[in-house]
Design a protein around this motif. Structure first.
Motif, short mmCIF file in Angstrom:
data_model
loop_
_atom_site.label_atom_id
_atom_site.label_comp_id
_atom_site.label_asym_id
_atom_site.label_seq_id
_atom_site.Cartn_x
_atom_site.Cartn_y
_atom_site.Cartn_z
N ILE A 73 9.34 6.18 1.81
CA ILE A 73 8.43 5.40 0.97
C ILE A 73 8.22 6.11 -0.35
O ILE A 73 8.20 5.48 -1.43
CB ILE A 73 7.09 5.18 1.69
CG1 ILE A 73 7.29 4.36 2.97
CG2 ILE A 73 6.08 4.49 0.77
CD1 ILE A 73 6.06 4.31 3.87
N ALA A 74 8.08 7.43 -0.31
CA ALA A 74 7.86 8.21 -1.53
C ALA A 74 9.02 8.07 -2.51
O ALA A 74 8.80 8.05 -3.73
CB ALA A 74 7.64 9.68 -1.18
N ASP A 104 0.86 -1.17 0.00
CA ASP A 104 0.00 0.00 0.00
C ASP A 104 0.91 1.24 0.00
O ASP A 104 1.80 1.34 -0.80
CB ASP A 104 -0.98 -0.04 1.17
CG ASP A 104 -1.99 -1.18 1.01
OD1 ASP A 104 -2.42 -1.43 -0.12
OD2 ASP A 104 -2.35 -1.81 2.02
N ARG A 105 0.65 2.15 0.92
CA ARG A 105 1.59 3.26 1.11
C ARG A 105 2.10 3.25 2.55
O ARG A 105 2.53 4.28 3.08
CB ARG A 105 0.93 4.59 0.79
CG ARG A 105 0.35 4.68 -0.60
CD ARG A 105 0.05 6.09 -1.03
NE ARG A 105 1.27 6.85 -1.26
CZ ARG A 105 1.27 8.12 -1.63
NH1 ARG A 105 0.13 8.76 -1.79
NH2 ARG A 105 2.41 8.76 -1.82
N ASP A 106 2.06 2.06 3.16
CA ASP A 106 2.37 1.94 4.58
C ASP A 106 3.86 1.77 4.84
O ASP A 106 4.41 2.35 5.78
CB ASP A 106 1.61 0.76 5.18
CG ASP A 106 0.11 0.97 5.15
OD1 ASP A 106 -0.32 2.14 5.12
OD2 ASP A 106 -0.64 -0.02 5.14
N TYR A 107 4.52 0.94 4.05
CA TYR A 107 5.95 0.71 4.26
C TYR A 107 6.54 0.06 3.02
O TYR A 107 5.83 -0.47 2.15
CB TYR A 107 6.22 -0.15 5.50
CG TYR A 107 5.62 -1.53 5.47
CD1 TYR A 107 6.36 -2.64 5.07
CD2 TYR A 107 4.30 -1.74 5.87
CE1 TYR A 107 5.81 -3.90 5.05
CE2 TYR A 107 3.74 -3.00 5.86
CZ TYR A 107 4.51 -4.07 5.45
OH TYR A 107 3.94 -5.33 5.43
N ALA A 108 7.87 0.12 2.95
CA ALA A 108 8.60 -0.51 1.85
C ALA A 108 9.61 -1.49 2.44
O ALA A 108 10.23 -1.22 3.48
CB ALA A 108 9.33 0.54 1.01
N LEU A 109 9.74 -2.64 1.79
CA LEU A 109 10.77 -3.61 2.14
C LEU A 109 11.85 -3.54 1.08
O LEU A 109 11.56 -3.64 -0.12
CB LEU A 109 10.20 -5.03 2.19
CG LEU A 109 9.18 -5.36 3.27
CD1 LEU A 109 8.78 -6.84 3.17
CD2 LEU A 109 9.73 -5.07 4.66
N VAL A 110 13.08 -3.37 1.51
CA VAL A 110 14.21 -3.28 0.60
C VAL A 110 15.16 -4.42 0.93
O VAL A 110 15.62 -4.54 2.07
CB VAL A 110 14.93 -1.92 0.74
CG1 VAL A 110 16.08 -1.83 -0.26
CG2 VAL A 110 13.95 -0.77 0.56
N GLU A 111 15.45 -5.25 -0.05
CA GLU A 111 16.26 -6.43 0.17
C GLU A 111 17.66 -6.23 -0.39
O GLU A 111 17.84 -5.97 -1.58
CB GLU A 111 15.60 -7.65 -0.48
CG GLU A 111 14.23 -7.97 0.11
CD GLU A 111 13.56 -9.14 -0.59
OE1 GLU A 111 13.95 -9.46 -1.73
OE2 GLU A 111 12.63 -9.72 0.00
#
Length: 279
Positions: free
Chosen positions: A246-247, A225-232
């Motif tokens: 997030i933006a 959604d616009r709640d969080y980002a996962l970066v691997e």
């Protein structure tokens, strides 16, 4: 309930310290902010992530000094960044991580994912997933529960069929040629992509080889959604909750999405890769 990470607990303790320095009870802060008392309690225990406006309200309610407000905002920025090494994330094996991801995916209505080299777990066949997990177990030297992990990963894919959800996948074409398994497995995996691309909830786009990348495709990332980002990364997984962060990933995703092709062009790229594996 998920165990709150360390930075969130530290932030909660700092909120509590500011409240106690002001000589206020939790109920008093709740009354002054108009919040339920449970919110005050959860924030102080690190069981709920605050927003910047929450911190501003806390500062106003407690009459905190400017330096305290600055310290709380700095602590909030740290709390909204979760850094977890893969050895820690996979310490009990691969299955637990897949169960956790399914729960996160079940809560989201829009998932946007970019992958430059490995195909997303939601799109993987059992054999491809098995090869990926075997590599993880070997590399990070964690518990070997590959078969349990594969089953849990495949169960996540049931969400692709549920109404009310949207999935946007942008892949680098190079991921088709990153040989994670033998040719037969790769052919079956590419055929799976053709099937998934026809699902109503799925938008599958591919950035062709030779495209000019304005930003380097350094690692995969997922936006829930616009709640969080996962970066691997190779060493760890980052969970980013700050709206400004997030933006950034939203802008990068849109940039990559504009580079990508869709529809019949994607089919042509997949079939071209399939032929390279003898299909």
């Amino acid at each position: 309930m998920a165990k709150p990470h360390d930075a969130l607990r530290v932030f909660g303790l700092q909120l509590r310290q500011v409240r106690e320095d002001a000589g206020l009870t939790g109920r008093a802060v709740a009354e002054r902010t108009g919040w339920p008392h449970s919110k005050v309690s959860k924030l102080e225990r690190g069981q709920q992530t605050a927003t910047r406006s929450d911190v501003d309200a806390w500062v106003e309610a407690t009459g905190a000094e400017p330096e305290d407000a600055e310290r709380l905002h700095a602590a909030l920025r740290q709390a909204r960044l979760e850094y977890t090494e893969w050895r820690q994330r996979l310490s009990t094996g691969t299955r637990a991580r897949q169960v956790q991801r399914r729960a996160a995916e079940a809560e989201a209505t829009l998932i946007r994912a970019f992958e430059p080299g490995v195909l997303p777990g939601l799109l993987q066949t059992a054999d491809y997933a098995r090869a990926v997990f075997q590599g993880l177990v070997s590399t990070y030297q964690v518990a070997n529960d590959v078969e349990e992990g594969v089953r849990a990963r495949l169960s996540r894919q049931e969400l692709l069929q549920q109404p009310g959800r949207r999935y946007q996948f942008v892949l680098a074409e190079a991921a088709f040629y990153c040989r994670m398994a033998d040719s037969a497995v790769m052919r079956a995996q590419l055929d799976r992509l053709l099937s998934v691309a026809r699902l109503p909830a799925v938008d599958l786009a591919v950035v062709p080889l030779g495209a000019r990348w304005p930003v380097g495709p350094l690692n995969g990332f997922w936006i829930f959604d616009r709640d969080y980002a996962l970066v691997e990364t190779l060493g760890a997984e980052l969970t980013l909750r700050e709206p400004a962060e997030i933006a950034v990933y939203e802008r990068i995703f849109e940039t990559f999405s504009r580079l990508a092709v869709r529809g019949p062009a994607v089919t042509d790229l997949i079939l071209g890769a399939t032929r390279r594996y003898g299909g």
